[in-house]
Design a protein around this motif. Structure first.
Motif: not given
Length: 206
Positions: A117-129, A132-142
């Motif tokens: 999922r996108n972090v609202t208002g940003t281009t950060n993305w978070r990944f869960y399994v 449980v939060f596993k990873y976050e990455k700054l990308l170039h789309f929302e």
């Protein structure tokens, strides 16, 4: 890990209509929520980790938010030939650059739920399994298209997948059920999409 090849094949297929003749060596079946199209800010769903698949190269079952050929975020599991077990993973394409991270062992014959999922208002993305939060990455789309995908590298492999509880996320962070599950692509001559409901599907032989 060698998910890059499989991922590039999946996004390459998107442009096959306008660029026929692109060569690819993998096979994919994917579903999308036709209602939200490219307006999804996240994808959630359950998936089954196959107990005894035939793997001669690699199989991937995953959820995506796909913006275009160059930008996507993905979470799910994969298994490679010779590996003792499947592995959870997160992956992304960022302006054409592919990266991935291993998220740990995916026990055979078990069910798990995933969120990208996108972090609202940003281009950060978070990944869960399994929540449980596993990873976050700054990308170039929302945002992008909400997808569920099953992929294999060789025709002698299993390409079965089962997804259910599929949801898409709005800009405001509200999760809604997929409203209209349809085929996104099918480049696999041995497998097809089997819709069950608008939030559940299988990729089955036939």
């Amino acid at each position: 890990m060698s998910l890059k090849k499989v991922y590039l094949v999946l996004v390459s297929i998107i442009v096959l209509v306008s660029l026929p003749g692109i060569a690819y060596a993998s096979y994919s079946v994917a579903a999308k929520d036709a209602e939200t199209q490219e307006w999804s800010y996240g994808t959630f769903g359950w998936n089954y980790v196959m107990a005894t698949p035939t793997i001669t190269s690699q199989h991937v079952s995953s959820l995506y938010v796909l913006w275009d050929f160059y930008n996507a975020a993905e979470v799910g599991w994969y298994r490679e030939a010779g590996a003792s077990s499947a592995r959870f993973f997160a992956a992304w394409m960022d302006n054409g650059w592919y990266s991935e991270v291993d998220l740990g062992n995916a026990p055979a014959g078990t069910n798990h739920y995933y969120t990208v999922r996108n972090v609202t208002g940003t281009t950060n993305w978070r990944f869960y399994v399994d929540g449980v939060f596993k990873y976050e990455k700054l990308l170039h789309f929302e945002r992008g298209t909400s997808l569920a995908s099953s992929e294999r590298n060789r025709l002698d492999e299993t390409n079965y997948s089962h997804f259910w509880g599929l949801e898409t996320r709005t800009y405001d962070g509200i999760w809604d059920d997929w409203f209209s599950l349809v085929e996104f692509l099918d480049s696999d001559p041995g497998y097809r999409l089997k819709p069950i409901t608008n939030t559940e599907c299988e990729m089955v032989a036939g």
